[in-house]
Design a protein around this motif. Structure first.
Motif, PDB file in Angstrom:
ATOM      1  N   THR A  18      56.598  29.780  38.007  1.00  0.00           N
ATOM      2  CA  THR A  18      57.143  30.111  37.559  1.00  0.00           C
ATOM      3  C   THR A  18      57.262  31.696  36.437  1.00  0.00           C
ATOM      4  O   THR A  18      58.574  32.308  35.444  1.00  0.00           O
ATOM      5  CB  THR A  18      57.912  29.312  36.400  1.00  0.00           C
ATOM      6  OG1 THR A  18      56.845  28.354  35.350  1.00  0.00           O
ATOM      7  CG2 THR A  18      58.260  27.622  36.946  1.00  0.00           C
ATOM      8  N   SER A  19      56.057  31.910  36.301  1.00  0.00           N
ATOM      9  CA  SER A  19      55.879  33.358  36.414  1.00  0.00           C
ATOM     10  C   SER A  19      54.483  34.249  36.619  1.00  0.00           C
ATOM     11  O   SER A  19      54.216  33.331  37.180  1.00  0.00           O
ATOM     12  CB  SER A  19      55.472  33.518  34.549  1.00  0.00           C
ATOM     13  OG  SER A  19      53.809  32.759  34.223  1.00  0.00           O
ATOM     14  N   ALA A  20      54.613  35.555  36.500  1.00  0.00           N
ATOM     15  CA  ALA A  20      53.621  35.701  36.544  1.00  0.00           C
ATOM     16  C   ALA A  20      51.931  35.628  35.793  1.00  0.00           C
ATOM     17  O   ALA A  20      50.740  35.694  36.628  1.00  0.00           O
ATOM     18  CB  ALA A  20      53.137  37.625  36.832  1.00  0.00           C
ATOM     19  N   ASN A  21      52.073  35.765  34.994  1.00  0.00           N
ATOM     20  CA  ASN A  21      51.490  35.055  34.014  1.00  0.00           C
ATOM     21  C   ASN A  21      50.675  33.497  34.771  1.00  0.00           C
ATOM     22  O   ASN A  21      48.909  33.367  34.547  1.00  0.00           O
ATOM     23  CB  ASN A  21      51.147  34.039  32.017  1.00  0.00           C
ATOM     24  CG  ASN A  21      51.583  35.620  31.289  1.00  0.00           C
ATOM     25  OD1 ASN A  21      50.926  36.940  32.122  1.00  0.00           O
ATOM     26  ND2 ASN A  21      52.401  35.444  30.623  1.00  0.00           N
ATOM     27  N   ALA A  22      51.470  32.890  34.836  1.00  0.00           N
ATOM     28  CA  ALA A  22      51.077  31.334  35.967  1.00  0.00           C
ATOM     29  C   ALA A  22      50.230  31.979  37.132  1.00  0.00           C
ATOM     30  O   ALA A  22      48.507  31.797  37.935  1.00  0.00           O
ATOM     31  CB  ALA A  22      51.999  30.775  36.224  1.00  0.00           C
ATOM     32  N   VAL A  23      50.172  32.730  38.276  1.00  0.00           N
ATOM     33  CA  VAL A  23      49.677  33.097  39.007  1.00  0.00           C
ATOM     34  C   VAL A  23      48.596  34.180  38.514  1.00  0.00           C
ATOM     35  O   VAL A  23      47.497  33.932  39.489  1.00  0.00           O
ATOM     36  CB  VAL A  23      51.058  34.244  39.817  1.00  0.00           C
ATOM     37  CG1 VAL A  23      49.538  34.842  40.801  1.00  0.00           C
ATOM     38  CG2 VAL A  23      51.665  33.816  40.259  1.00  0.00           C
ATOM     39  N   ARG A  24      48.733  34.688  37.801  1.00  0.00           N
ATOM     40  CA  ARG A  24      47.187  35.416  37.035  1.00  0.00           C
ATOM     41  C   ARG A  24      46.390  34.104  36.411  1.00  0.00           C
ATOM     42  O   ARG A  24      44.828  34.132  37.035  1.00  0.00           O
ATOM     43  CB  ARG A  24      47.306  36.211  36.192  1.00  0.00           C
ATOM     44  CG  ARG A  24      48.638  37.383  36.528  1.00  0.00           C
ATOM     45  CD  ARG A  24      48.644  38.373  35.356  1.00  0.00           C
ATOM     46  NE  ARG A  24      49.637  39.380  36.219  1.00  0.00           N
ATOM     47  CZ  ARG A  24      50.667  39.528  35.521  1.00  0.00           C
ATOM     48  NH1 ARG A  24      50.979  38.809  34.840  1.00  0.00           N
ATOM     49  NH2 ARG A  24      51.350  40.801  35.275  1.00  0.00           N
ATOM     50  N   ALA A  25      47.119  33.292  36.535  1.00  0.00           N
ATOM     51  CA  ALA A  25      45.781  31.868  35.019  1.00  0.00           C
ATOM     52  C   ALA A  25      44.987  30.869  36.357  1.00  0.00           C
ATOM     53  O   ALA A  25      43.799  31.229  36.395  1.00  0.00           O
ATOM     54  CB  ALA A  25      46.899  31.040  34.279  1.00  0.00           C
ATOM     55  N   VAL A  26      45.936  31.712  37.662  1.00  0.00           N
ATOM     56  CA  VAL A  26      45.618  30.271  38.485  1.00  0.00           C
ATOM     57  C   VAL A  26      44.461  30.858  39.653  1.00  0.00           C
ATOM     58  O   VAL A  26      43.646  30.432  39.598  1.00  0.00           O
ATOM     59  CB  VAL A  26      46.800  29.634  39.695  1.00  0.00           C
ATOM     60  CG1 VAL A  26      45.654  29.542  41.209  1.00  0.00           C
ATOM     61  CG2 VAL A  26      47.236  28.778  39.223  1.00  0.00           C
ATOM     62  N   ARG A  27      44.826  32.863  39.669  1.00  0.00           N
ATOM     63  CA  ARG A  27      43.823  33.490  40.272  1.00  0.00           C
ATOM     64  C   ARG A  27      42.562  33.359  39.573  1.00  0.00           C
ATOM     65  O   ARG A  27      41.403  33.739  40.387  1.00  0.00           O
ATOM     66  CB  ARG A  27      44.486  34.971  40.303  1.00  0.00           C
ATOM     67  CG  ARG A  27      43.757  36.488  41.184  1.00  0.00           C
ATOM     68  CD  ARG A  27      44.435  36.581  41.333  1.00  0.00           C
ATOM     69  NE  ARG A  27      44.192  38.154  41.999  1.00  0.00           N
ATOM     70  CZ  ARG A  27      44.177  39.346  42.790  1.00  0.00           C
ATOM     71  NH1 ARG A  27      44.882  39.846  42.368  1.00  0.00           N
ATOM     72  NH2 ARG A  27      43.055  40.407  42.558  1.00  0.00           N
ATOM     73  N   GLU A  28      42.658  33.257  37.892  1.00  0.00           N
ATOM     74  CA  GLU A  28      41.304  33.992  37.300  1.00  0.00           C
ATOM     75  C   GLU A  28      40.580  32.481  37.983  1.00  0.00           C
ATOM     76  O   GLU A  28      39.578  32.736  37.578  1.00  0.00           O
ATOM     77  CB  GLU A  28      41.912  34.131  35.842  1.00  0.00           C
ATOM     78  CG  GLU A  28      42.583  35.366  35.392  1.00  0.00           C
ATOM     79  CD  GLU A  28      43.425  35.712  34.335  1.00  0.00           C
ATOM     80  OE1 GLU A  28      42.647  34.952  33.242  1.00  0.00           O
ATOM     81  OE2 GLU A  28      43.554  36.494  34.061  1.00  0.00           O
ATOM     82  N   LYS A  29      41.050  31.441  37.315  1.00  0.00           N
ATOM     83  CA  LYS A  29      40.313  30.062  38.041  1.00  0.00           C
ATOM     84  C   LYS A  29      39.790  30.126  39.520  1.00  0.00           C
ATOM     85  O   LYS A  29      38.501  30.037  38.752  1.00  0.00           O
ATOM     86  CB  LYS A  29      41.340  28.844  37.430  1.00  0.00           C
ATOM     87  CG  LYS A  29      41.773  28.665  36.534  1.00  0.00           C
ATOM     88  CD  LYS A  29      40.447  27.804  35.331  1.00  0.00           C
ATOM     89  CE  LYS A  29      40.719  27.605  34.214  1.00  0.00           C
ATOM     90  NZ  LYS A  29      39.552  26.913  33.735  1.00  0.00           N
ATOM     91  N   LEU A  30      40.532  30.507  40.164  1.00  0.00           N
ATOM     92  CA  LEU A  30      39.832  30.647  41.636  1.00  0.00           C
ATOM     93  C   LEU A  30      38.859  31.472  41.737  1.00  0.00           C
ATOM     94  O   LEU A  30      37.735  31.573  42.507  1.00  0.00           O
ATOM     95  CB  LEU A  30      41.230  31.051  42.419  1.00  0.00           C
ATOM     96  CG  LEU A  30      42.183  29.527  42.497  1.00  0.00           C
ATOM     97  CD1 LEU A  30      43.250  29.670  43.661  1.00  0.00           C
ATOM     98  CD2 LEU A  30      41.499  28.416  43.580  1.00  0.00           C
TER      99      LEU A  30
END
Length: 545
Positions: free
Chosen positions: A326-338
């Motif tokens: 629901t946000s680009a921040n959520a995309v970045r948070a998952v990407r950083e974890k991966l």
């Protein structure tokens, strides 16, 4: 979920063929007079693909910040000091086989002196491409409301009085229109040469500074009055002059489409979250405004990251059918974890992806991921829930949905997805915290009323802007995206002038433009000068400001 190949190996594995580059090619890209909207599709494509970009002015650097430009993550911007340095930079980039773009103001051949650069590249056996641009010689008069159609027009570039206006120079046309591109320091020489060519000192003329930008100023005068019109202007400032009897104040006023835009010249502050859409500043710029984004929110890791770690493992192990962003921040948070555990976008293989907001889709695309579901029209969690498929145990092998979100986000989406039969794991992926204060000069401009308007897109941006920069000046027009945001403004002592009829960036920009147009018409009807809110005398707030 559709994943685009990114590495050469992935391209070959996908059945596509890599493009073999026989030799380096340099693209000279015309950028027009300054309005980013005049960039051609070819220019945008070339800039976005470039790995090295050569510029020769800060205006070109600013142009690269426009929302339509999405620079290659590895793109390097170089601004050499001299023409010789520019040639050296071009040869170096081409010699290393880089995809290089040389930005040129206006049109490369008509306005840019690129002959020596092209010759040097040709001698080194490097290919050259040219992407034509809109020339200021024809565009700026149009931006100033001067029609060139139906007249004999002579286009002249005056860069040096010694070279262009010497005794060896040819006389200009004695009739018709003359359009001159020069600098303020050479205006007197331009006037003298026009008079020597048979033009009359009382002939109408218009001179335009900052042509094609939201700082444009056009002055209608006479040939003899041109120098006085720019007497207090920086001598190095570019100037565009039109001389001829068809340049009358009355006719130009009827055609003055650009400087009469409702928000023309307005300086607008946009307090933003990190997850900020480009729609709002782009729409405001269409109305003639200059926008400054001020970050008010920063993103940090959750206080207890164990749930997020477990969810990421679940993605990799096939625990979920859907991941909902629901946000680009959520995309970045998952990407950083991966990435922290050595994984890339292939971790999304086998998953279905849903997303809302252009910024979210863009953040996914930056990692080569294309969502399977994006609601059409209004972008909201409600719209996403309305288009989300219900769980079907005959079609869906897994019934779990992963929804990474901010700590301050509501859980309404999870409830709606649960009602569709899905088992939803609503996980806090990141915390939102107040951003650092903006630079001191920005804080002072906010308090002193040097911004004409401030547009708030959420209650959070209201609270955080006041917290990090103080309250906007009472003369600054306040616009809110919705009633709840307007109420938060009032709670912080801000009088709200504009409330968007629906909570979208487009509606917010349109409402502010309508307010400005009505304000202008009211001032004209009262016989008062049309000035921007920031130009008002520092008295108390007046009705209808």
């Amino acid at each position: 979920m559709t994943q685009t190949p990114s590495s050469p190996a992935e391209v070959q594995d996908s059945g596509l063929q890599t493009r073999a580059v026989a030799q380096a090619r340099v693209q000279f890209v015309g950028t027009g007079p300054g309005d980013p909207g005049l960039l051609t599709l070819s220019a945008v494509t070339a800039i976005n693909r470039a790995s090295r970009i050569i510029i020769d002015s800060e205006r070109l650097r600013a142009l690269l910040q426009t929302p339509e430009i999405q620079l290659n993550a590895e793109a390097e911007i170089i601004e050499p000091d001299t023409p010789q340095d520019i040639i050296a930079a071009l040869l170096d980039a081409a010699g290393h086989g880089l995809d290089v773009v040389r930005l040129v103001e206006g049109d490369p051949f008509l306005d840019g002196d690129i002959g020596a650069e092209c010759s040097a590249l040709a001698i080194a056996d490097h290919d050259v491409d040219v992407v034509p641009g809109v020339s200021p010689l024809t565009a700026v008069p149009e931006y100033a409301g001067v029609s060139l159609h139906g007249h004999d027009v002579q286009l002249i570039g005056v860069e040096s009085a010694r070279r262009d206006l010497s005794s060896e120079g040819y006389p200009w046309a004695a009739e018709g229109l003359i359009v001159v591109s020069t600098i303020v320091d050479l205006v007197r020489e331009v006037v003298a040469h026009a008079l020597e060519s048979g033009r009359g000192e009382s002939e109408p003329a218009v001179i335009t500074l900052h042509g094609g930008t939201t700082e444009q100023v056009s002055t209608t005068t006479t040939l003899g009055g041109l120098a006085a019109a720019v007497a207090k202007t920086d001598p190095a400032e570019p100037a565009y002059i039109v001389i001829g009897h068809v340049v009358a104040e009355s006719s130009r006023a009827r055609l003055d489409w650009y400087e009469s835009k409702p928000l023309f010249g307005w300086s607008i502050l946009i307090p933003r979250t990190r997850d900020h859409s480009a729609t709002l500043p782009s729409r405001l710029q269409d109305y003639g405004a200059r926008c400054l984004d001020v970050p008010t929110i920063s993103m940090e890791l959750p206080r207890t990251p164990q749930q997020m770690d477990k969810a990421i493992r679940g993605m990799v192990e096939g625990r979920y059918e859907w991941v909902v962003f629901t946000s680009a921040n959520a995309v970045r948070a998952v990407r950083e974890k991966l990435e922290s555990i050595g994984l890339d976008s292939r971790a999304y293989s086998g998953l279905r992806i849903a997303a809302i907001f252009d910024s979210t889709v863009k953040a996914l695309a930056e990692w080569g991921v294309r969502p399977d579901l994006v609601p059409e029209g209004t972008q909201s969690t409600a719209a996403l829930a309305a288009t989300f498929p219900a769980f079907d145990d005959a079609l869906d092998p897994i019934n779990r949905v992963f929804v990474p979100r901010a700590d301050i986000a509501t859980e309404s989406l999870s409830a709606e997805l649960s009602a569709l039969g899905w088992e939803v794991e609503d996980i806090i992926g990141y915390r939102t915290v107040r951003a650092a204060p903006p630079p001191a000069e920005t804080r002072e401009a906010i308090r002193a009323g040097r911004f004409d308007a401030v547009v708030f897109t959420s209650s959070t941006t209201v609270r955080n802007l006041v917290g990090i920069a103080g309250k906007p000046h009472r003369h600054t027009v306040v616009a809110a995206i919705g009633q709840r945001t307007a109420e938060t403004c009032e709670e912080h002592g801000l009088a709200v002038d504009v409330v968007a009829p629906e909570p979208t960036p487009t509606a917010l920009a349109d409402s502010l433009a309508a307010f400005a147009a009505a304000r202008r018409d009211d001032l004209i009807a009262k016989g008062r000068p049309v000035i921007r809110p920031s130009q008002r005398k520092r008295r108390g707030r007046q009705p209808g400001h």
